[in-house]
Motif scaffolding. Structure first.
Motif, PDB file in Angstrom:
ATOM      1  N   LYS A   1      10.349   2.616 -12.879  1.00  0.00           N
ATOM      2  CA  LYS A   1      10.035   3.237 -11.315  1.00  0.00           C
ATOM      3  C   LYS A   1      10.002   4.600 -11.203  1.00  0.00           C
ATOM      4  CE  LYS A   1      14.715   3.742  -9.745  1.00  0.00           C
ATOM      5  NZ  LYS A   1      16.421   3.249  -8.903  1.00  0.00           N
ATOM      6  N   PHE A   2      10.046   5.893 -11.811  1.00  0.00           N
ATOM      7  CA  PHE A   2      10.054   6.616 -11.823  1.00  0.00           C
ATOM      8  C   PHE A   2       8.320   7.305 -11.782  1.00  0.00           C
ATOM      9  CE2 PHE A   2      14.465   7.930 -11.459  1.00  0.00           C
ATOM     10  CZ  PHE A   2      15.004   8.238 -10.130  1.00  0.00           C
ATOM     11  N   GLU A   3       8.313   6.591 -13.405  1.00  0.00           N
ATOM     12  CA  GLU A   3       6.740   6.056 -13.998  1.00  0.00           C
ATOM     13  C   GLU A   3       5.807   6.131 -13.131  1.00  0.00           C
ATOM     14  OE1 GLU A   3       7.738   4.771 -18.208  1.00  0.00           O
ATOM     15  OE2 GLU A   3       8.199   6.668 -19.322  1.00  0.00           O
ATOM     16  N   VAL A   4       6.161   5.059 -12.495  1.00  0.00           N
ATOM     17  CA  VAL A   4       4.994   4.020 -11.133  1.00  0.00           C
ATOM     18  C   VAL A   4       4.970   5.723  -9.721  1.00  0.00           C
ATOM     19  CG1 VAL A   4       4.836   2.461 -10.123  1.00  0.00           C
ATOM     20  CG2 VAL A   4       6.016   1.875 -12.390  1.00  0.00           C
ATOM     21  N   ALA A   5       6.079   5.698  -9.928  1.00  0.00           N
ATOM     22  CA  ALA A   5       6.365   6.353  -8.966  1.00  0.00           C
ATOM     23  C   ALA A   5       5.163   7.978  -8.854  1.00  0.00           C
ATOM     24  CB  ALA A   5       7.097   7.205  -8.280  1.00  0.00           C
ATOM     25  N   ASN A   6       4.625   8.483 -10.083  1.00  0.00           N
ATOM     26  CA  ASN A   6       4.743   9.663 -10.824  1.00  0.00           C
ATOM     27  C   ASN A   6       2.654   9.379 -11.125  1.00  0.00           C
ATOM     28  OD1 ASN A   6       6.505  11.199 -10.496  1.00  0.00           O
ATOM     29  ND2 ASN A   6       7.304  11.212 -12.644  1.00  0.00           N
ATOM     30  N   ARG A   7       2.916   8.315 -11.303  1.00  0.00           N
ATOM     31  CA  ARG A   7       1.419   7.880 -12.118  1.00  0.00           C
ATOM     32  C   ARG A   7       0.446   7.973 -10.587  1.00  0.00           C
ATOM     33  NH1 ARG A   7      -0.134   1.864 -14.991  1.00  0.00           N
ATOM     34  NH2 ARG A   7      -2.283   2.497 -14.549  1.00  0.00           N
ATOM     35  N   VAL A   8       1.497   7.280  -8.988  1.00  0.00           N
ATOM     36  CA  VAL A   8       0.569   7.147  -7.878  1.00  0.00           C
ATOM     37  C   VAL A   8       0.441   8.027  -6.930  1.00  0.00           C
ATOM     38  CG1 VAL A   8       1.369   6.526  -5.694  1.00  0.00           C
ATOM     39  CG2 VAL A   8       1.388   4.242  -7.610  1.00  0.00           C
TER      40      VAL A   8
ATOM     41  N   LEU B   1       6.944  -7.664   2.905  1.00  0.00           N
ATOM     42  CA  LEU B   1       6.186  -8.299   1.583  1.00  0.00           C
ATOM     43  C   LEU B   1       5.544  -9.276   2.382  1.00  0.00           C
ATOM     44  CD1 LEU B   1       6.517  -5.957  -1.446  1.00  0.00           C
ATOM     45  CD2 LEU B   1       4.710  -6.118   0.514  1.00  0.00           C
ATOM     46  N   THR B   2       7.164 -10.315   1.964  1.00  0.00           N
ATOM     47  CA  THR B   2       6.754 -11.624   2.694  1.00  0.00           C
ATOM     48  C   THR B   2       6.190 -12.157   3.554  1.00  0.00           C
ATOM     49  OG1 THR B   2       9.173 -12.214   3.071  1.00  0.00           O
ATOM     50  CG2 THR B   2       8.615 -12.124   0.782  1.00  0.00           C
ATOM     51  N   GLU B   3       6.594 -11.210   4.695  1.00  0.00           N
ATOM     52  CA  GLU B   3       5.492 -11.665   5.625  1.00  0.00           C
ATOM     53  C   GLU B   3       3.684 -11.490   5.742  1.00  0.00           C
ATOM     54  OE1 GLU B   3       8.025  -9.446   8.607  1.00  0.00           O
ATOM     55  OE2 GLU B   3       9.837 -10.746   8.815  1.00  0.00           O
ATOM     56  N   GLY B   4       3.940 -10.055   5.270  1.00  0.00           N
ATOM     57  CA  GLY B   4       1.756  -9.664   5.322  1.00  0.00           C
ATOM     58  C   GLY B   4       2.230  -8.897   4.225  1.00  0.00           C
ATOM     59  N   ASP B   5       0.556  -7.317   4.299  1.00  0.00           N
ATOM     60  CA  ASP B   5       0.851  -6.096   4.000  1.00  0.00           C
ATOM     61  C   ASP B   5       1.690  -5.369   4.739  1.00  0.00           C
ATOM     62  OD1 ASP B   5      -1.608  -7.529   2.713  1.00  0.00           O
ATOM     63  OD2 ASP B   5      -2.607  -7.203   3.526  1.00  0.00           O
ATOM     64  N   LEU B   6       1.946  -4.132   3.503  1.00  0.00           N
ATOM     65  CA  LEU B   6       3.529  -3.213   4.405  1.00  0.00           C
ATOM     66  C   LEU B   6       2.556  -1.977   3.203  1.00  0.00           C
ATOM     67  CD1 LEU B   6       6.027  -2.844   4.540  1.00  0.00           C
ATOM     68  CD2 LEU B   6       6.567  -3.007   2.991  1.00  0.00           C
ATOM     69  N   VAL B   7       2.528  -1.425   4.615  1.00  0.00           N
ATOM     70  CA  VAL B   7       2.418   0.223   4.570  1.00  0.00           C
ATOM     71  C   VAL B   7       3.276   0.973   3.897  1.00  0.00           C
ATOM     72  CG1 VAL B   7       0.735   2.431   4.635  1.00  0.00           C
ATOM     73  CG2 VAL B   7      -0.009   0.359   5.300  1.00  0.00           C
ATOM     74  N   VAL B   8       3.549   1.841   3.333  1.00  0.00           N
ATOM     75  CA  VAL B   8       5.193   2.751   2.372  1.00  0.00           C
ATOM     76  C   VAL B   8       4.158   4.062   1.919  1.00  0.00           C
ATOM     77  CG1 VAL B   8       6.271   1.065   1.834  1.00  0.00           C
ATOM     78  CG2 VAL B   8       4.701   2.316   0.020  1.00  0.00           C
ATOM     79  N   CYS B   9       4.886   5.455   2.353  1.00  0.00           N
ATOM     80  CA  CYS B   9       4.963   6.180   2.826  1.00  0.00           C
ATOM     81  C   CYS B   9       6.360   7.546   1.497  1.00  0.00           C
ATOM     82  CB  CYS B   9       4.441   7.486   4.275  1.00  0.00           C
ATOM     83  SG  CYS B   9       3.220   6.596   4.591  1.00  0.00           S
ATOM     84  N   PRO B  10       5.325   7.275   0.146  1.00  0.00           N
ATOM     85  CA  PRO B  10       6.737   7.787  -0.627  1.00  0.00           C
ATOM     86  C   PRO B  10       7.158   9.029  -0.434  1.00  0.00           C
ATOM     87  CG  PRO B  10       4.848   6.466  -1.895  1.00  0.00           C
ATOM     88  CD  PRO B  10       4.450   6.801  -0.262  1.00  0.00           C
TER      89      PRO B  10
ATOM     90  N   PHE C   1       0.460  -1.167  -0.102  1.00  0.00           N
ATOM     91  CA  PHE C   1      -0.333  -0.074  -0.129  1.00  0.00           C
ATOM     92  C   PHE C   1       1.222   1.309   0.023  1.00  0.00           C
ATOM     93  CE2 PHE C   1      -2.127  -2.941   1.978  1.00  0.00           C
ATOM     94  CZ  PHE C   1      -3.962  -3.145   1.633  1.00  0.00           C
ATOM     95  N   ALA C   2       1.032   1.667  -0.670  1.00  0.00           N
ATOM     96  CA  ALA C   2       1.425   3.548  -0.836  1.00  0.00           C
ATOM     97  C   ALA C   2       0.278   4.464  -0.588  1.00  0.00           C
ATOM     98  CB  ALA C   2       1.739   3.758  -2.353  1.00  0.00           C
ATOM     99  N   CYS C   3       0.895   5.225   0.176  1.00  0.00           N
ATOM    100  CA  CYS C   3      -0.429   6.405   0.751  1.00  0.00           C
ATOM    101  C   CYS C   3       0.925   7.411   0.797  1.00  0.00           C
ATOM    102  CB  CYS C   3      -0.955   6.276   1.930  1.00  0.00           C
ATOM    103  SG  CYS C   3      -0.135   6.204   3.648  1.00  0.00           S
ATOM    104  N   ASN C   4      -0.289   8.663   0.785  1.00  0.00           N
ATOM    105  CA  ASN C   4       0.237  10.407   1.029  1.00  0.00           C
ATOM    106  C   ASN C   4      -0.033  10.017   2.450  1.00  0.00           C
ATOM    107  OD1 ASN C   4      -2.397  10.422   1.288  1.00  0.00           O
ATOM    108  ND2 ASN C   4      -2.718  11.947   2.149  1.00  0.00           N
ATOM    109  N   HIS C   5       1.090  10.689   2.926  1.00  0.00           N
ATOM    110  CA  HIS C   5       0.964  11.010   4.437  1.00  0.00           C
ATOM    111  C   HIS C   5       1.313  12.195   5.043  1.00  0.00           C
ATOM    112  CE1 HIS C   5       4.008   9.751   7.725  1.00  0.00           C
ATOM    113  NE2 HIS C   5       4.522   9.855   7.611  1.00  0.00           N
ATOM    114  N   ARG C   6       0.254  11.682   5.895  1.00  0.00           N
ATOM    115  CA  ARG C   6      -0.407  13.218   7.040  1.00  0.00           C
ATOM    116  C   ARG C   6       0.177  13.192   8.206  1.00  0.00           C
ATOM    117  NH1 ARG C   6      -2.101  16.934   3.434  1.00  0.00           N
ATOM    118  NH2 ARG C   6      -3.468  18.159   4.662  1.00  0.00           N
ATOM    119  N   THR C   7      -0.145  11.969   8.727  1.00  0.00           N
ATOM    120  CA  THR C   7       0.529  11.577  10.283  1.00  0.00           C
ATOM    121  C   THR C   7       0.883  10.516  10.250  1.00  0.00           C
ATOM    122  OG1 THR C   7      -1.376  10.383  11.548  1.00  0.00           O
ATOM    123  CG2 THR C   7      -1.113  12.674  10.812  1.00  0.00           C
TER     124      THR C   7
END
Length: 521
Positions: free
Chosen positions: A480-487, A390-399, A331-337
């Motif tokens: 990878k930059f195209e994917v990051a910009n798309r997200v 990721l092999t252990e389960g779900d992962l949340v990142v704030c790029p 999961f890639a999300c924007n970062h608020r807190t």
């Protein structure tokens, strides 16, 4: 603007002001409607604005000193200012009252550590600026803004960085041993600096136009010494001014700091201190429920305590994300807190979700109810750590790498784009009521507590359509930059946020003067 003035210069300026000018300067032309300047060509003229009397809508300086007292001095200092202010407003003259507020707000504050003037106050000044006078200010060929009440360190960041004012004249603060002593320089020195600046402008421009308060005799006298035309602002004029909208800011306000999310007027400050004891109890209870009680019980208990969570996800996606056959999802999300990953887990009703962060205080790391791994900023080792998680389960990142309070998205780091073949963008928002749950220059360990101290801590979480990651060879590194910009673009569109190329480093250099790394302690 700091100007060194010798004793000889002071004598010359005083002689010029009180003797020669009386005979050489023509009587200025007085006007009552400064808004009429909107119809004039002022590109060759110099405009002199009195900040608190002719540019700001509010006549009260209490909110700005309260911000300094709270952000630079703490709760005790701000409470002292609050309980003394009624006496100041009822018993003391304006000048003496300002001196008392300066003393309470600044005494003992370290000069090098004072960042409220550039990181906290600009937001509140911009929200108090009158649209009509702002338009007049922008029309001037050169702009000078003077304040007779506010110290230079409080106004310079706002006027230079956000209103693009060329010359700022405020009162200097006295410093001993690197600490403010809470005393401003004498007004005579302030007037002499003003005199020298305006005298130079009169030699370089055709007209010098002053805009000040209608009913303040001191300001009227001083402006009459320098300006060919003077326009007076009445209190009734201010009541009809419109508020300067964010779209009209000369420079967008993307970064700001401080804990207070409200403008601390006298009434708001009263409400804040009345809520304070309840806020501490509420935060402790909410924290206990979040850490110690299963989701099936904690979610309704948190809702009952005032916490709000709204999430959007269709049934098909929800079933896929909760499938027992599926491996870890990125999961890639924007970062608020700092609580973004936790609320993603709340939305999915999972406590085994994991997250990574570039910097986190030791206290927050210990109290975190989910596994949190600290990244090293080494691309290879960080990538290996994320793949293992990721092999252990779900992962949340704030790029973004850091939080952003305003409706903007910082540049997304592309590392996450190589970690999974499917990436789920997550758009999150978290409006603040009393307190911001983020800080750039304060103690990050208190960020979750300040968020939980709000009367109604709320989150909105939107799960967007998955985006393919980079699973093939990418020799040029462009994919990878195209994917990051798309997200980033997908999240920005969902939230109606503007995407930027600013980074974590930009934020911390502006607000805190460092690169934002939290040391392990």
């Amino acid at each position: 603007m700091a100007v060194k003035i010798s004793v000889f210069q002071s004598i010359v300026f005083l002689f010029y002001r009180f003797i020669l000018r009386r005979y050489r300067n023509p009587k200025p032309k007085y006007q009552k409607c400064p808004s009429s300047l909107l119809q004039s060509d002022l590109s060759q003229d110099t405009l002199i604005f009195n900040l608190e009397r002719a540019l700001l809508k509010s006549d009260s300086l209490f909110p700005y000193f309260m911000l300094v007292a709270f952000e630079a001095g703490g709760v005790v200092r701000s409470f002292l200012l609050f309980i003394i202010y009624p006496f100041i407003s009822l018993m003391l003259s304006h000048e003496l009252g300002v001196k008392v507020m300066v003393m309470i707000s600044f005494f003992g504050v370290k000069k090098d550590g004072f960042r409220a003037g550039g990181a906290v106050l600009p937001k509140h000044f911009l929200e108090d600026a009158g649209l009509e006078m702002f338009k007049v200010l922008r029309k001037g060929g050169k702009r000078i803004v003077v304040s007779y009440d506010l110290p230079q360190v409080m106004i310079e960041g706002f006027l230079r960085d956000y209103l693009e004012v060329e010359v700022v004249v405020g009162r200097e603060m006295k410093v001993i041993g690197g600490y403010y002593v809470g005393i401003m320089e004498d007004k005579t020195k302030h007037d002499l600096v003003f005199d020298e600046l305006v005298r130079k402008e009169r030699l370089n421009t055709g007209r010098v136009i002053g805009i000040t308060s209608y009913n303040t005799s001191l300001h009227r006298y001083l402006f009459s010494q320098f300006c060919q035309e003077i326009y007076f602002v009445k209190r009734s004029d201010k009541r009809s001014w419109q508020t300067l909208s964010k779209s009209q800011y000369p420079k967008p306000l993307i970064f700001h700091d401080g804990r207070l999310a409200i403008r601390p007027t006298l009434i708001n400050t009263l409400a804040l201190f009345m809520w304070g004891p309840f806020a501490v109890v509420a935060a402790a209870a909410r924290l206990f429920v979040s850490l110690c009680i299963p989701y099936s019980l904690s979610i309704p208990l948190l809702c009952y305590s005032g916490c709000r969570l709204t999430f959007e996800i269709d049934d098909v996606s929800y079933q896929k994300l909760n499938s027992t056959e599926r491996k870890g999802c990125l999961f890639a999300c924007n970062h608020r807190t700092l609580l973004d990953p936790l609320y993603v887990g709340f939305s999915l009703k999972k406590k085994n979700i994991k997250t990574v962060t570039y910097s986190l205080s030791r206290v927050s790391e210990i109290l975190a109810p989910i596994k949190t791994v600290r990244l090293t900023r080494d691309r290879v080792s960080d990538g290996q750590a994320m793949k293992k998680l990721l092999t252990e389960g779900d992962l949340v990142v704030c790029p973004e790498g850091t939080t952003c309070r305003e409706p903007y998205l910082l540049r997304f780091s592309p590392l996450f784009a190589e970690m999974s073949d499917v990436i789920v963008p997550v758009a999150v928002t978290s409006p603040a009521t009393f307190f911001y749950g983020t800080t750039a220059s304060g103690l990050k360990a208190f960020d979750p507590l300040f968020f939980l101290m709000d009367p109604y801590p709320s989150y909105t979480v939107q799960f967007l359509d998955p985006v393919p990651g980079v699973t093939c060879q990418d020799p040029d590194g462009k994919l990878k930059f195209e994917v990051a910009n798309r997200v980033q673009s997908a999240i920005g569109k969902a939230l109606d946020f503007e995407c930027t190329n600013l980074t974590r480093k930009d934020k911390y250099l502006i607000l805190a003067g460092n690169n934002g790394v939290v040391k392990k302690n």
